[in-house]
Scaffold this active site. Structure first.
Site, PDB file in Angstrom:
ATOM      1  CG  HIS A 177       1.789  50.460 -14.640  1.00  0.00           C
ATOM      2  ND1 HIS A 177       1.685  49.088 -14.745  1.00  0.00           N
ATOM      3  CD2 HIS A 177       1.360  50.790 -13.407  1.00  0.00           C
ATOM      4  CE1 HIS A 177       1.219  48.610 -13.612  1.00  0.00           C
ATOM      5  NE2 HIS A 177       1.008  49.619 -12.778  1.00  0.00           N
ATOM      6  N   PRO A 178       4.854  49.414 -14.781  1.00  0.00           N
ATOM      7  CG  PRO A 178       5.626  48.974 -12.632  1.00  0.00           C
ATOM      8  CD  PRO A 178       4.687  49.849 -13.385  1.00  0.00           C
ATOM      9  NE  ARG A 179       0.269  43.305 -16.791  1.00  0.00           N
ATOM     10  CZ  ARG A 179      -1.026  43.025 -16.703  1.00  0.00           C
ATOM     11  NH1 ARG A 179      -1.668  43.216 -15.575  1.00  0.00           N
ATOM     12  NH2 ARG A 179      -1.690  42.533 -17.731  1.00  0.00           N
ATOM     13  CE  LYS A 180       0.463  50.042 -20.057  1.00  0.00           C
ATOM     14  NZ  LYS A 180      -0.311  49.381 -19.010  1.00  0.00           N
ATOM     15  CG  LEU A 181       7.594  45.828 -24.048  1.00  0.00           C
ATOM     16  CD1 LEU A 181       6.086  45.718 -24.140  1.00  0.00           C
ATOM     17  CD2 LEU A 181       8.216  45.730 -25.415  1.00  0.00           C
TER      18      LEU A 181
END
Ligand code: PLP
Length: 379
Positions: A177-181
């Site tokens: 997900h885009p909140r991850k690296l």
């Protein structure tokens, strides 16, 4: 506005996605296979199976572990709600355990009181990227036949005892997900040392089919597939995998950069008495997927007041990690989790992204310092 997180994407990812489209094969295919192999090598796990999200990965991990109706699975309440929900998907009961204040992770002392004859698994979360002490939890659970599934959603690039997080788990689940690296828009990955578990995961993500659509397509002869058990459509697309391959190559640089930025926050905020911040545990290194801070008891400035000051000064921050047992979806749960409740009520997540500048960090730090040292802000 300073964003809380911004994926580090450039032309290379766009070109890789365009190449996948131009190839004519955009569903799960050769790029997914290549991404799996590259990810397995990066983690040091013999097998990696790509899926549509980490939520799907946790769901399949529980099925592969044989968890079902009547079973209890110990999970931290302090986690994104997907961790607890996955347990419900297989008809089992999530049992919420408290966490350690410094790491926000389960530890043997908080897990042990919840072990019963019905406990079949523990989902160990590496919260915000901070590695959990897997060996300590396994030392407790392995002799009881309780399987430990690692929810490494946030932890690609973190290390545990000098190995990548996930390398020592029977099953580890990652999120893109885009909140991850590393991001693929949406997406997830399972790693496992066990070839037969990996083979079953591959079937389960594709409706229980005994041969993948991509393999059938490649075959010169007609192949009639069989459906071995009830599975799901949890496939990743080749477009996502093409992006993931580029992102994975950038992972070491992403981690190194986040660690520099985190150190700067730790220095800038070091004079605020009683402020607890995300940090490495003694046995590993975090990728600082989220840089969290726990507000001091004194001054009694509210978490939401600080979030409002942030919003007013152009800073996008977030509350800290949620607690599932406090949500309406788990209203029947009466768990008493003092550390979890303190963390969820009094912590917040600061902006941290690859291209963040020193001036942006100094701005964030000065807003916090002013808010938490009222005497200094007085005229
Ligand atoms: C600890 C944890 N587990 C699971 C998930 C779910 O991941 P996904 O959004 O890829 O389904 C998340 C996402 O934030 C998470 O933080």
């Amino acid at each position: 506005m300073i964003p809380v997180m911004k994926p580090w994407l450039d032309k290379e990812e766009a070109e890789a996605a365009a190449e996948a489209v131009a190839s004519g094969w955009i569903a799960q295919g050769p790029r997914v296979r290549e991404f799996e192999e590259a990810f397995a090598a990066a983690i040091g796990a013999p097998h990696a199976v790509a899926v549509s999200s980490c939520t799907a990965a946790l769901h399949l991990a529980l099925i592969a572990a044989g968890i079902g109706q009547g079973d209890e699975v110990i999970v931290p309440s302090l986690s994104f709600i997907a961790t607890a929900n996955a347990v419900r998907y297989v008809g089992a009961q999530p049992v919420f355990a408290d966490v350690d204040l410094a790491t926000q992770n389960l530890i043997p002392e908080t897990v042990e009181p919840h072990l019963t004859g019905r406990t079949r698994a523990v989902i160990l979360v590496d919260q915000a990227g901070v590695p959990a002490d897997l060996d300590a939890i396994r030392a407790l659970c392995d002799p009881l036949g309780v399987i430990v599934i690692e929810d490494a959603a946030c932890a690609a690039g973190s290390t545990y005892r000098a190995r990548p997080v996930g390398a020592g788990a029977v099953l580890a689940a990652f999120s893109f997900h885009p909140r991850k690296l590393i991001t693929t828009g949406e997406g997830g990955m399972l790693t496992t040392p066990d070839g037969s578990i990996a083979a079953r995961l591959r079937r389960l993500r594709e409706h229980g089919m005994d041969i993948s659509a991509a393999d059938r397509h490649r075959s010169q002869q007609p192949i009639i597939e069989r459906y071995t058990e009830v599975g799901f459509n949890f496939r990743m697309t080749d477009i996502q995998a093409a992006i993931g391959l580029v992102q994975l190559r950038k992972l070491p640089e992403m981690v190194a950069r986040r660690r520099v930025l985190a150190r700067r926050y730790q220095e800038l905020l070091s004079d605020i008495r009683g402020l607890l911040m995300a940090d490495d545990p003694p046995y590993g290194e975090t990728n600082y997927q989220s840089f969290w801070m726990l507000l001091p008891e004194e001054p009694a400035v509210g978490r939401d007041d600080i979030l409002r000051v942030f919003a007013d000064t152009g800073i996008s921050a977030r509350r800290g990690i949620m607690a599932a047992h406090l949500e309406p979806a788990y209203a029947d749960d009466k768990s008493d989790l003092p550390v979890t409740e303190r963390l969820t009520e009094r912590s917040l997540i600061l902006p941290l992204f690859h291209e963040m500048t020193q001036a942006q960090q100094e701005h964030v730090a000065s807003v916090i310092t002013t808010a938490l040292t009222p005497a200094m802000s007085a005229p």
